[in-house]
Write an enzyme that holds these catalytic residues in place. Structure first.
Site, PDB file in Angstrom:
ATOM      1  N   GLN A  15       0.824  -1.217   0.000  1.00 48.48           N
ATOM      2  CA  GLN A  15       0.000   0.000   0.000  1.00 48.48           C
ATOM      3  C   GLN A  15       0.860   1.271   0.000  1.00 48.48           C
ATOM      4  O   GLN A  15       0.642   2.188  -0.793  1.00 48.48           O
ATOM      5  CB  GLN A  15      -0.888   0.044   1.245  1.00 48.48           C
ATOM      6  CG  GLN A  15      -1.859  -1.096   1.378  1.00 48.48           C
ATOM      7  CD  GLN A  15      -2.813  -0.829   2.527  1.00 48.48           C
ATOM      8  OE1 GLN A  15      -3.791  -0.108   2.370  1.00 48.48           O
ATOM      9  NE2 GLN A  15      -2.542  -1.404   3.689  1.00 48.48           N
ATOM     10  N   LEU A  41      13.612  -9.663   1.301  1.00 47.85           N
ATOM     11  CA  LEU A  41      14.075  -9.483   2.687  1.00 47.85           C
ATOM     12  C   LEU A  41      14.459 -10.817   3.334  1.00 47.85           C
ATOM     13  O   LEU A  41      15.152 -10.831   4.355  1.00 47.85           O
ATOM     14  CB  LEU A  41      13.009  -8.769   3.510  1.00 47.85           C
ATOM     15  CG  LEU A  41      12.718  -7.327   3.069  1.00 47.85           C
ATOM     16  CD1 LEU A  41      11.560  -6.740   3.862  1.00 47.85           C
ATOM     17  CD2 LEU A  41      13.951  -6.447   3.232  1.00 47.85           C
ATOM     18  N   ALA A  64       7.286  -5.293   4.460  1.00 47.84           N
ATOM     19  CA  ALA A  64       7.223  -5.995   5.744  1.00 47.84           C
ATOM     20  C   ALA A  64       6.325  -7.209   5.620  1.00 47.84           C
ATOM     21  O   ALA A  64       5.493  -7.304   4.705  1.00 47.84           O
ATOM     22  CB  ALA A  64       6.663  -5.063   6.826  1.00 47.84           C
ATOM     23  N   TYR A  65       6.504  -8.123   6.522  1.00 47.52           N
ATOM     24  CA  TYR A  65       5.568  -9.239   6.699  1.00 47.52           C
ATOM     25  C   TYR A  65       4.418  -8.656   7.520  1.00 47.52           C
ATOM     26  O   TYR A  65       4.589  -8.366   8.706  1.00 47.52           O
ATOM     27  CB  TYR A  65       6.277 -10.371   7.446  1.00 47.52           C
ATOM     28  CG  TYR A  65       5.463 -11.635   7.597  1.00 47.52           C
ATOM     29  CD1 TYR A  65       5.758 -12.763   6.839  1.00 47.52           C
ATOM     30  CD2 TYR A  65       4.400 -11.708   8.499  1.00 47.52           C
ATOM     31  CE1 TYR A  65       5.021 -13.935   6.981  1.00 47.52           C
ATOM     32  CE2 TYR A  65       3.659 -12.864   8.637  1.00 47.52           C
ATOM     33  CZ  TYR A  65       3.978 -13.975   7.880  1.00 47.52           C
ATOM     34  OH  TYR A  65       3.244 -15.125   8.027  1.00 47.52           O
ATOM     35  N   THR A  66       3.265  -8.422   6.882  1.00 48.95           N
ATOM     36  CA  THR A  66       2.196  -7.673   7.548  1.00 48.95           C
ATOM     37  C   THR A  66       0.984  -8.543   7.936  1.00 48.95           C
ATOM     38  O   THR A  66      -0.023  -8.004   8.391  1.00 48.95           O
ATOM     39  CB  THR A  66       1.713  -6.510   6.659  1.00 48.95           C
ATOM     40  OG1 THR A  66       1.367  -7.036   5.381  1.00 48.95           O
ATOM     41  CG2 THR A  66       2.765  -5.445   6.505  1.00 48.95           C
ATOM     42  N   ASP A 106       2.069   0.694  15.537  1.00 46.61           N
ATOM     43  CA  ASP A 106       1.513   0.815  16.889  1.00 46.61           C
ATOM     44  C   ASP A 106       1.565  -0.522  17.639  1.00 46.61           C
ATOM     45  O   ASP A 106       1.458  -0.548  18.873  1.00 46.61           O
ATOM     46  CB  ASP A 106       0.052   1.263  16.797  1.00 46.61           C
ATOM     47  CG  ASP A 106      -0.779   0.325  15.931  1.00 46.61           C
ATOM     48  OD1 ASP A 106      -0.429   0.195  14.736  1.00 46.61           O
ATOM     49  OD2 ASP A 106      -1.739  -0.289  16.419  1.00 46.61           O
ATOM     50  N   TYR A 129       3.939 -10.423  15.379  1.00 47.41           N
ATOM     51  CA  TYR A 129       4.161  -9.337  14.413  1.00 47.41           C
ATOM     52  C   TYR A 129       4.794  -8.142  15.112  1.00 47.41           C
ATOM     53  O   TYR A 129       5.814  -7.607  14.671  1.00 47.41           O
ATOM     54  CB  TYR A 129       2.827  -8.959  13.761  1.00 47.41           C
ATOM     55  CG  TYR A 129       2.864  -7.671  12.956  1.00 47.41           C
ATOM     56  CD1 TYR A 129       3.505  -7.613  11.717  1.00 47.41           C
ATOM     57  CD2 TYR A 129       2.244  -6.505  13.436  1.00 47.41           C
ATOM     58  CE1 TYR A 129       3.527  -6.425  10.982  1.00 47.41           C
ATOM     59  CE2 TYR A 129       2.264  -5.329  12.711  1.00 47.41           C
ATOM     60  CZ  TYR A 129       2.906  -5.290  11.495  1.00 47.41           C
ATOM     61  OH  TYR A 129       2.936  -4.113  10.773  1.00 47.41           O
TER      62      TYR A 129
HETATM   63  N1  LIG Z   1      -1.106  -2.190   7.054  1.00 44.30           N
HETATM   64  C1  LIG Z   1      -1.202  -1.622   8.256  1.00 44.30           C
HETATM   65  O1  LIG Z   1      -2.301  -1.449   8.805  1.00 44.30           O
HETATM   66  C2  LIG Z   1       0.038  -1.131   8.970  1.00 44.30           C
HETATM   67  C3  LIG Z   1      -0.101  -0.580  10.252  1.00 44.30           C
HETATM   68  C4  LIG Z   1       1.043  -0.099  10.910  1.00 44.30           C
HETATM   69  C5  LIG Z   1       2.286  -0.177  10.287  1.00 44.30           C
HETATM   70  N2  LIG Z   1       2.389  -0.733   9.052  1.00 44.30           N
HETATM   71  C6  LIG Z   1       3.713  -0.829   8.467  1.00 44.30           C
HETATM   72  O2  LIG Z   1       3.749   0.017   7.328  1.00 44.30           O
HETATM   73  C7  LIG Z   1       4.590  -0.547   6.322  1.00 44.30           C
HETATM   74  C8  LIG Z   1       3.848  -0.625   5.018  1.00 44.30           C
HETATM   75  O3  LIG Z   1       2.685  -1.426   5.186  1.00 44.30           O
HETATM   76  P1  LIG Z   1       1.693  -1.728   3.974  1.00 44.30           P
HETATM   77  O4  LIG Z   1       0.316  -1.702   4.520  1.00 44.30           O
HETATM   78  O5  LIG Z   1       2.064  -0.883   2.808  1.00 44.30           O
HETATM   79  O6  LIG Z   1       2.082  -3.251   3.664  1.00 44.30           O
HETATM   80  P2  LIG Z   1       1.432  -4.247   2.628  1.00 44.30           P
HETATM   81  O7  LIG Z   1       0.457  -3.545   1.758  1.00 44.30           O
HETATM   82  O8  LIG Z   1       1.001  -5.451   3.378  1.00 44.30           O
HETATM   83  O9  LIG Z   1       2.682  -4.620   1.722  1.00 44.30           O
HETATM   84  C9  LIG Z   1       3.773  -5.312   2.223  1.00 44.30           C
HETATM   85  C10 LIG Z   1       4.930  -5.104   1.285  1.00 44.30           C
HETATM   86  O10 LIG Z   1       6.035  -5.852   1.792  1.00 44.30           O
HETATM   87  C11 LIG Z   1       6.561  -6.605   0.739  1.00 44.30           C
HETATM   88  N3  LIG Z   1       7.202  -7.821   1.243  1.00 44.30           N
HETATM   89  C12 LIG Z   1       6.703  -8.764   2.078  1.00 44.30           C
HETATM   90  N4  LIG Z   1       7.616  -9.730   2.268  1.00 44.30           N
HETATM   91  C13 LIG Z   1       8.716  -9.367   1.561  1.00 44.30           C
HETATM   92  C14 LIG Z   1       9.991  -9.951   1.342  1.00 44.30           C
HETATM   93  N5  LIG Z   1      10.335 -11.122   1.887  1.00 44.30           N
HETATM   94  N6  LIG Z   1      10.876  -9.300   0.552  1.00 44.30           N
HETATM   95  C15 LIG Z   1      10.547  -8.130  -0.037  1.00 44.30           C
HETATM   96  N7  LIG Z   1       9.368  -7.545   0.109  1.00 44.30           N
HETATM   97  C16 LIG Z   1       8.452  -8.150   0.903  1.00 44.30           C
HETATM   98  C17 LIG Z   1       5.394  -6.933  -0.144  1.00 44.30           C
HETATM   99  O11 LIG Z   1       5.926  -7.348  -1.355  1.00 44.30           O
HETATM  100  P3  LIG Z   1       5.157  -7.476  -2.767  1.00 44.30           P
HETATM  101  O12 LIG Z   1       5.204  -6.091  -3.301  1.00 44.30           O
HETATM  102  O13 LIG Z   1       5.980  -8.460  -3.501  1.00 44.30           O
HETATM  103  O14 LIG Z   1       3.785  -7.968  -2.436  1.00 44.30           O
HETATM  104  C18 LIG Z   1       4.672  -5.604  -0.131  1.00 44.30           C
HETATM  105  O15 LIG Z   1       5.254  -4.701  -1.036  1.00 44.30           O
HETATM  106  C19 LIG Z   1       5.062  -1.888   6.885  1.00 44.30           C
HETATM  107  O16 LIG Z   1       6.322  -1.709   7.472  1.00 44.30           O
HETATM  108  C20 LIG Z   1       4.068  -2.216   7.964  1.00 44.30           C
HETATM  109  O17 LIG Z   1       4.642  -3.015   8.976  1.00 44.30           O
HETATM  110  C21 LIG Z   1       1.293  -1.199   8.375  1.00 44.30           C
END
Ligand SMILES: NC(=O)c1ccc[n+]([C@@H]2O[C@H](COP(=O)([O-])OP(=O)(O)OC[C@H]3O[C@@H](n4cnc5c(N)ncnc54)[C@H](OP(=O)(O)O)[C@@H]3O)[C@@H](O)[C@H]2O)c1
Length: 301
Positions: A15, A41, A64-66, A106, A129
């Site tokens: 995202q 990663l 990240a692994y989300t 958070d 997580y």
């Molecule tokens: N989603 C939430 O509600 C939330 C809340 C708080 C913090 N965050 C943090 O915000 C950041 C962005 O979150 P997001 O919502 O954008 O995440 P997301 O939509 O779930 O996307 C995760 C991303 O990580 C990549 N990824 C996962 N495993 C990987 C690996 N082994 N090697 C390389 N890339 C890998 C995925 O790759 P692909 O592009 O190949 O799919 C994707 O681009 C993260 O650090 C997350 O922990 C998220």
């Protein structure tokens, strides 16, 4: 004339990664998304070469692994990605002599505090997580002195897997949806996060504001049930799907991972030190829903 800022972001379909790509033109920056297979990663030994080839001015560590619930039964992989992998990204950035902006969560807190969390409040993740992400923060800080760790929460966008899309999908087939009403947080748009990340990256690059840990969420707060109600009100007005929201306690919606009851983050430090303050979640949500409805999500007639 100064050269355009070149941001190299980990991940390709996430995202925040996609939102950064969409915001690049508006901010006059270059965004290079580096996802698998070029950058995995889980393959830390190859991270430096991938980042070096992409010639970053600043590395944005957004991958990240989300999968919060899956992480409970897959802790080793979650830790490998979110702690070891993130640390290696920061170390590679340090070797290249560039700062890293790292996204965190958070979920590093246990959610029992009675006010929004500040950066120096004690951490205490309640799930795998959160534990992996906290270890990632520590690895990033240890590996690269030029770092900003931005903790955000409740991220949504027009794409990917998130609460807004889930609610609109469910409303296509259900009249009433049970939604948890005793967890509070700030629903935060990936596009607003992208704007904040770019601003902080500029400051780190030009050394005009300090690094460290910062909280970065939308203004305002809600429960998941209030968030769902707002989504359906906007969707309904735009001719899209909507449903009745039945507020339920967390105890009535068991999940493998426990979630913090209080996910609210105090954003004052980010505003003070970087001049960054994200819009109110209701304003940002309206933009997201207007993009999804009635286009992708139409009310079945
Ligand atoms: N989603 C939430 O509600 C939330 C809340 C708080 C913090 N965050 C943090 O915000 C950041 C962005 O979150 P997001 O919502 O954008 O995440 P997301 O939509 O779930 O996307 C995760 C991303 O990580 C990549 N990824 C996962 N495993 C990987 C690996 N082994 N090697 C390389 N890339 C890998 C995925 O790759 P692909 O592009 O190949 O799919 C994707 O681009 C993260 O650090 C997350 O922990 C998220």
């Amino acid at each position: 004339m100064t050269a355009r800022l070149r941001l190299v972001v980990t991940g390709s379909q996430g995202q925040v990664v996609r939102a950064l790509g969409e915001r690049a033109v508006q901010h006059d920056v270059d965004v290079i998304a580096l996802g698998r297979p070029q950058l995995d990663l889980l393959q830390p030994a190859k991270i430096f070469a991938a980042l070096e080839a992409a010639r970053p001015d600043v590395v944005v560590s957004a991958a990240a692994y989300t999968a919060v619930d899956l992480a409970e039964s897959n802790a080793a992989e979650a830790h490998a990605v979110n702690a070891v992998g993130a640390g290696e990204v920061a170390r590679a950035a340090a070797s290249l002599g560039v700062p890293v902006v790292h996204l965190s969560t958070d979920y590093v807190f246990d959610g029992t505090l009675g006010r929004p969390y500040r950066e120096d409040d004690p951490t205490g993740p309640v799930g795998e997580y959160g534990r992996g992400k906290l270890a990632g923060e520590q690895a990033v800080a240890a590996a690269n002195p030029a770092h900003a760790i931005l903790r955000t929460a409740w991220v949504y966008s027009p794409f990917g897997k998130n609460f807004v899309r889930t609610m609109l999908n469910l409303a296509a087939t259900r009249e009433e949806i049970n939604v948890v009403a005793d967890q509070r947080g700030s629903p935060t748009s990936a596009h607003d996060i992208a704007d904040g990340v770019i601003e902080v990256a500029r400051h780190l690059r030009s050394n005009t504001a300090p690094g460290g840990v910062f909280h970065m969420t939308a203004q305002g707060e809600a429960t998941w049930a209030e968030f769902a109600e707002a989504i359906f009100a906007l969707s309904r007005m735009a001719g899209g799907p909507f449903a009745r929201v039945k507020p339920i306690p967390t105890s009535a919606y068991p999940t493998p991972a426990r979630r913090p009851a209080n996910s609210r983050l105090d954003n004052a430090k980010l505003a003070r030190e970087h001049g960054v303050s994200l819009p109110h979640w209701r304003d940002a949500l309206a933009v997201c829903v207007a993009r999804l409805v009635p286009g992708e999500f139409r009310k079945a007639s």
